[in-house]
Design an enzyme around this catalytic site. Structure first.
Site, PDB file in Angstrom:
ATOM      1  CB  SER A 241      51.120  56.119  33.612  1.00  0.00           C
ATOM      2  OG  SER A 241      49.736  55.852  33.644  1.00  0.00           O
ATOM      3  CE  LYS A 242      51.007  57.873  25.313  1.00  0.00           C
ATOM      4  NZ  LYS A 242      51.565  59.148  24.967  1.00  0.00           N
ATOM      5  NE  ARG A 243      46.934  53.998  34.630  1.00  0.00           N
ATOM      6  CZ  ARG A 243      46.731  54.551  35.817  1.00  0.00           C
ATOM      7  NH1 ARG A 243      45.562  55.042  36.134  1.00  0.00           N
ATOM      8  NH2 ARG A 243      47.715  54.622  36.695  1.00  0.00           N
TER       9      ARG A 243
END
Ligand code: GLU
Length: 467
Positions: A241-243
């Site tokens: 994910s983006k993180r």
């Protein structure tokens, strides 16, 4: 003789090309290219509300950057809707599907009753076996007749045999009451019509396969080889994910990772060929096989990506790297190089590419050749140009005036000069770097002198000596 391999990439144009999608495209491309097959592209744009032309453009751009060229025209799934509807009607005509007149309220009531009685809430339509003369003149959907008992086995090239109890399958809708086909039907009909022999896609589609199988069986069509590949996880083992950092292929392009390195790294995400980490496209095409795909999720590791990209830069052809740097500058909205700069970059490439992991790192190391007189000296380097150093540069300049411009002679002159001044060459390096590049950290002084050539080197040295 077995039929030629046809694979496809079938993205939904609802966003950028995700790193997972890029890997799916790559696997299909490698599989087809390694077998002289075809790699087709289908844009799954049936969801009109969520599909955008910008997303299609971003996907195409990402694929172009990665060099994943496809065969034939791009297929628009939406445009095939009449054909999908035709198949639904064909199934209806052959008794493999039926008209269902149930209203939404009736279906909801069925589900609620089933829930209350602890039965399966899978909808069982009363219209499945209704005689046509009992049909009302009312809107209807077309539903497939799902098998009532037994099992469906999906022979998956990655997951093995996956068995589904047919009691878990409902009579899914093929054609809505407004005459539009459902996505599941569209995928099967398109794959069939496009002659797709191998479907390599994310394992989030495994559940769909059982439902899609019903359509293949009802139409007596050959089922393609399915290979459902595990998702990509972040370094912490959770879904990417983006993180975990950048998710879009374009972001990696903007960071300046070379496309060949990216392909190599993505190929290793979930697939392996022995212990090989670094390989060329030709090797990947030759080696890529469904047997080498792991069942467990792959983990994205930026360090590994950088390492592989560094190896690709080091191994790349100088002219090709020059071109890739120019494309990178363009794609990232930076000023283009002049042809003199680009030529200089290519001449310098041999001394730049050893330790660069990205194209911007390479361009940064090339500063000495991209910049021109008067050389702007960075603060860190300026202290190497004190009056004493300038005196040294002055003397050195005259000694280099008549030197032959090759590595051996330059080394001889410098070492002789250092010895005469009772110092080491290392002491001369700081002022030379400052004079030639305006920086404290540069490629080797000899490489810079050779790449710049005698005239330019001497001019830069005299400029610095005179300042
Ligand atoms: N359009 C689907 C997606 O983007 C892929 C469907 C398929 O590969 O069958 O996830």
């Amino acid at each position: 003789m077995s039929s030629p391999v046809v694979t496809r990439f079938a993205p939904s144009p609802t966003g950028f090309l995700h790193i997972g999608g890029a890997r799916t495209a790559l696997f299909n491309w490698l599989y087809a290219r390694g077998r002289s097959g075809k790699f087709l592209l289908r844009i799954e744009d049936t969801d009109r509300a969520r599909s955008t032309p910008e997303a299609t453009a971003a996907i195409l751009q990402g694929m172009a950057w990665l060099g994943l060229d496809h065969d034939g025209d791009i297929v628009s799934q939406f445009e095939n809707a009449p054909r999908h509807a035709e198949v639904a009607r064909d199934l209806l005509a052959h008794g493999k599907a039926y008209k269902c007149f149930a209203t939404q309220e009736e279906i909801t009531a069925f589900r609620e009753a089933a829930k209350a009685e602890g039965r399966s809430t899978l909808y069982r339509s009363p219209w499945r076996d209704a005689a046509p003369d009992s049909h009302p003149d009312a809107p209807y959907v077309i539903r497939i007749k799902a098998p009532l008992d037994g099992t469906t086995v999906i022979r998956d090239a990655v997951q093995g045999d996956v068995t589904i109890q047919n009691s878990q399958l409902d009579d899914m809708v093929l054609l809505r009451s407004d005459g539009t086909p459902v996505y599941m039907l569209a995928v099967v009909v398109d794959d069939h019509d496009m002659g797709v022999t191998h479907v390599i896609r994310g394992d989030d589609h495994l559940n769909n396969a059982a439902r899609q199988m019903m359509i293949y069986t009802a139409m007596s069509w050959d089922v393609p080889v399915w290979a459902h590949i595990p998702l990509i996880h972040g370094p912490d083992g959770k879904k990417l994910s983006k993180r975990h950092g950048a998710l879009g292929a374009q972001e990696y392009q903007a960071m300046g990772y070379p496309a060949a390195g990216m392909r190599n790294y993505l190929a290793r995400l979930g697939w392996s060929h022995g212990d090989d980490e670094f390989f060329t496209d030709a090797q990947a095409q030759e080696w890529f096989d469904l047997d080498g795909i792991r069942k467990s999720p792959a983990q994205f590791d930026l360090k590994k990506l950088e390492n592989i990209c560094g190896q690709h830069i080091a191994a790349a052809d100088d002219a090709a790297l020059r071109q890739e740097c120019e494309e990178y500058l363009k794609a990232s909205g930076q000023p283009a190089l002049t042809s003199a700069q680009a030529d200089g970059l290519e001449r310098a490439m041999y001394c730049l590419k050893e330790r660069a992991k990205t194209l911007p790192e390479l361009i940064e190391k090339a500063h000495f050749i991209l910049t021109s007189r008067p050389i702007e000296v960075e603060e860190k380097a300026a202290k190497n140009l004190d009056p004493v150093s300038r005196g040294i540069l002055n003397e050195l300049t005259s000694q280099l005036q008549n030197a032959s411009w090759n590595r051996e002679t330059l080394e001889e002159v410098m070492n002789g000069f250092a010895a005469a001044h009772d110092t080491k060459f290392g002491k001369l390096a700081g002022p030379l770097r400052a004079a030639l590049a305006g920086r404290a950290v540069t490629p080797s002084v000899f490489d810079m002198m050779l790449v710049l050539g005698q005239t330019e080197t001497l001019a830069r040295l005299s400029d610095a000596a005179a300042d």
